[in-house]
Design a protein around this motif. Structure first.
Motif, short mmCIF file in Angstrom:
data_model
loop_
_atom_site.label_atom_id
_atom_site.label_comp_id
_atom_site.label_asym_id
_atom_site.label_seq_id
_atom_site.Cartn_x
_atom_site.Cartn_y
_atom_site.Cartn_z
N ASN A 196 34.28 65.76 22.31
CA ASN A 196 33.81 65.91 23.69
C ASN A 196 33.69 64.57 24.41
O ASN A 196 33.70 64.52 25.64
CB ASN A 196 32.46 66.64 23.71
CG ASN A 196 32.60 68.12 23.46
OD1 ASN A 196 33.64 68.71 23.71
ND2 ASN A 196 31.54 68.75 22.96
N ALA A 197 33.55 63.49 23.65
CA ALA A 197 33.43 62.17 24.28
C ALA A 197 34.73 61.73 24.92
O ALA A 197 34.72 61.03 25.95
CB ALA A 197 32.98 61.14 23.23
N ARG A 198 35.85 62.14 24.35
CA ARG A 198 37.14 61.59 24.80
C ARG A 198 37.50 61.94 26.23
O ARG A 198 37.95 61.06 27.00
CB ARG A 198 38.25 62.01 23.82
CG ARG A 198 39.55 61.24 24.03
CD ARG A 198 39.31 59.74 23.84
NE ARG A 198 40.44 58.91 24.20
CZ ARG A 198 40.72 58.47 25.41
NH1 ARG A 198 39.96 58.83 26.44
NH2 ARG A 198 41.74 57.67 25.63
N PRO A 199 37.35 63.19 26.68
CA PRO A 199 37.75 63.51 28.06
C PRO A 199 36.92 62.80 29.12
O PRO A 199 37.38 62.65 30.26
CB PRO A 199 37.54 65.03 28.13
CG PRO A 199 37.59 65.51 26.72
CD PRO A 199 36.99 64.40 25.92
N LEU A 200 35.72 62.36 28.78
CA LEU A 200 34.86 61.72 29.77
C LEU A 200 35.51 60.49 30.40
O LEU A 200 35.23 60.14 31.55
CB LEU A 200 33.53 61.30 29.12
CG LEU A 200 32.60 62.44 28.68
CD1 LEU A 200 31.46 61.87 27.83
CD2 LEU A 200 32.02 63.16 29.89
N ARG A 201 36.37 59.84 29.64
CA ARG A 201 37.01 58.61 30.13
C ARG A 201 38.23 58.89 31.00
O ARG A 201 38.86 57.96 31.50
CB ARG A 201 37.40 57.74 28.94
CG ARG A 201 36.20 57.25 28.16
CD ARG A 201 36.57 56.84 26.74
NE ARG A 201 37.60 55.81 26.71
CZ ARG A 201 38.30 55.50 25.61
NH1 ARG A 201 38.12 56.17 24.49
NH2 ARG A 201 39.21 54.55 25.66
N VAL A 202 38.55 60.18 31.19
CA VAL A 202 39.75 60.56 31.93
C VAL A 202 39.42 61.26 33.25
O VAL A 202 39.96 60.89 34.31
CB VAL A 202 40.65 61.47 31.06
CG1 VAL A 202 41.84 61.97 31.87
CG2 VAL A 202 41.11 60.73 29.82
N TYR A 203 38.56 62.28 33.21
CA TYR A 203 38.38 63.08 34.43
C TYR A 203 37.42 62.43 35.42
O TYR A 203 36.63 61.57 35.07
CB TYR A 203 37.95 64.51 34.08
CG TYR A 203 36.54 64.71 33.56
CD1 TYR A 203 35.47 64.80 34.44
CD2 TYR A 203 36.28 64.86 32.20
CE1 TYR A 203 34.19 65.01 33.99
CE2 TYR A 203 35.00 65.09 31.73
CZ TYR A 203 33.94 65.15 32.63
OH TYR A 203 32.66 65.37 32.17
N GLU A 204 37.57 62.84 36.68
CA GLU A 204 36.82 62.28 37.82
C GLU A 204 36.92 60.76 37.88
O GLU A 204 35.95 60.05 38.12
CB GLU A 204 35.35 62.74 37.78
CG GLU A 204 35.21 64.20 38.16
CD GLU A 204 33.82 64.57 38.62
OE1 GLU A 204 33.22 63.78 39.37
OE2 GLU A 204 33.36 65.64 38.23
N GLY A 205 38.12 60.29 37.64
CA GLY A 205 38.39 58.85 37.72
C GLY A 205 38.60 58.26 36.34
O GLY A 205 37.63 57.90 35.67
N ALA A 206 39.87 58.14 35.91
CA ALA A 206 40.15 57.52 34.62
C ALA A 206 39.70 56.06 34.65
O ALA A 206 39.71 55.41 35.71
CB ALA A 206 41.65 57.60 34.32
N THR A 207 39.31 55.55 33.51
CA THR A 207 38.79 54.18 33.43
C THR A 207 39.73 53.18 34.09
O THR A 207 39.29 52.31 34.86
CB THR A 207 38.55 53.80 31.96
OG1 THR A 207 37.51 54.62 31.41
CG2 THR A 207 38.15 52.33 31.84
N GLU A 208 41.03 53.28 33.79
CA GLU A 208 41.99 52.31 34.32
C GLU A 208 42.08 52.37 35.85
O GLU A 208 42.19 51.34 36.52
CB GLU A 208 43.37 52.55 33.71
CG GLU A 208 43.45 52.31 32.21
CD GLU A 208 42.83 53.43 31.39
OE1 GLU A 208 42.62 53.23 30.18
OE2 GLU A 208 42.56 54.52 31.96
#
Length: 380
Positions: free
Chosen positions: A353-365
């Motif tokens: 569940n941690a992984r998608p957090l870095r993608v949706y509503e603005g990917a980190t990059e």
């Protein structure tokens, strides 16, 4: 679950936090089942409905809690809910994300029709932005919105839509001439078909939406025709920082899981917690959780008065908290050794569940690129 100590919550936010934690605790026994669901889990939905927490994402004039939405309250709720269940967090968060364009851009009649039902969780909200070939660059959308003698026509496809297939309405972004418009499309509108989306590493309610000559009344428009891109930006300005709240909740849960294991697991004749490398890893995770919580609470508090004006800080909080959640979850798996690798375990669920957090509503990059440009302007 620890209270944040670097940013003092007032009595009102503490009470909201208490209610959210109570809801989360009430679904803990079936959290694994809920987080594996790709449809709305009835037990989770009922617990959230009974709590009244969805009122936090709707203005008071339409059955909500506050005259102006409070991103700090929403972030605190999401932190508490995500600590136990990603499904619970998503169901709550999307009520706000999916309906905010309606809140700020809909007619009073349209808001009266839908927002009280959103607040009572009698209507599930959806936001249709991304497309099969369009993700972060939303200015490239190809879905079209066109005025007709009978109202507004929508044609196109939307992809990876959270709540796709279970939402009662979708706020849809499309091109209209040289500009961008938004329109509310009820789920039962003729010409709208939905199929289930791809299976993700962290199960999620996703749908692919097909609009083929979908017509809705002119009154279903959101914002000014051709100038509604700002509605999407306002949604991100209010809710991006609340994703950071979710990340803090997940990171805290992973840390607590690893800490329990390290305190009871014996190796070399003593608890793992007594081994320096393990204890220092846990201490580093604690440091990152508290740092992420502090910046999240601060950015969320700033976002209430001027969401767009403080979007940089919301982006900083989102990057900080979601990246920290990924590191904390990974360290927690390492701390638990082979027990952290067991499929179906709580830590495995948290890790996924941690992984998608870095993608949706603005990917980190994407967020870092935007922040870099803002930083360059400051130095110029």
């Amino acid at each position: 679950m620890e209270d944040g100590q670097l940013f003092d919550l007032g009595p009102r936010h503490r009470e909201i936090q208490r209610i959210a934690r109570s809801v989360a605790e009430s679904v803990e026994e079936f959290a694994d089942e809920a987080d594996a669901a790709v449809e709305v889990h009835r037990g989770v939905a009922q617990a959230l409905r009974d709590s009244g927490l969805a009122r936090q994402v709707v203005p008071a004039a339409y059955g909500g809690e506050s005259d102006v939405l409070d991103p700090l309250a929403i972030a605190v709720v999401r932190e508490a809910l995500m600590y136990t269940s990603a499904h619970l967090d998503s169901l709550f968060g999307m009520q706000g994300v999916g309906s905010y364009s309606l809140t700020v851009g809909g007619s009073d009649e349209l808001r009266r029709e839908w927002l009280p039902r959103v607040a009572r969780l009698e209507a599930i909200a959806g936001l249709a932005l991304t497309e099969p070939d369009i993700g972060s660059d939303l200015r490239g959308v190809t879905t079209t919105i066109e005025a007709t003698p009978r109202g507004v026509r929508v044609d196109g496809r939307k992809s990876f839509i959270t709540n796709g297939g279970v939402a009662d309405f979708y706020c849809v972004l499309g091109r209209e001439g040289e500009g961008y418009s938004m329109v509310l499309v009820p789920a039962d509108a003729p010409g709208l078909t939905v199929r289930r989306g791809d299976d993700l590493i962290a199960p999620h309610i996703l749908g692919e939406l097909h609009f083929e000559g979908v017509e809705v009344p002119e009154g279903n428009r959101l914002g000014v025709p051709g100038r509604a891109f700002s509605l999407m930006l306002q949604t991100l300005a209010v809710f991006r920082v609340t994703v950071a709240g979710s990340a803090v909740g997940l990171a805290q849960a992973a840390l607590d899981e690893a800490l329990r294991h390290a305190g009871t697991r014996q190796q070399f004749g003593r608890p793992l917690l007594d081994l320096g490398a393990v204890s220092q890893s846990l201490a580093l995770s604690w440091t990152e959780v508290e740092t992420a919580r502090a910046i999240t609470y601060r950015a969320a508090a700033l976002a209430k008065s001027d969401p767009l004006g403080h979007l940089d800080y919301s982006s900083i909080a989102k990057v900080s908290a979601t990246e920290a959640a990924g590191r904390v979850a990974d360290r927690s798996v390492q701390t638990m050794g082979r027990f952290g690798l067991v499929r179906g375990s709580k830590i495995e669920r948290l890790y996924r569940n941690a992984r998608p957090l870095r993608v949706y509503e603005g990917a980190t990059e994407v967020l870092l690129d935007s922040l870099a440009r803002r930083l360059a302007k400051r130095s110029g």
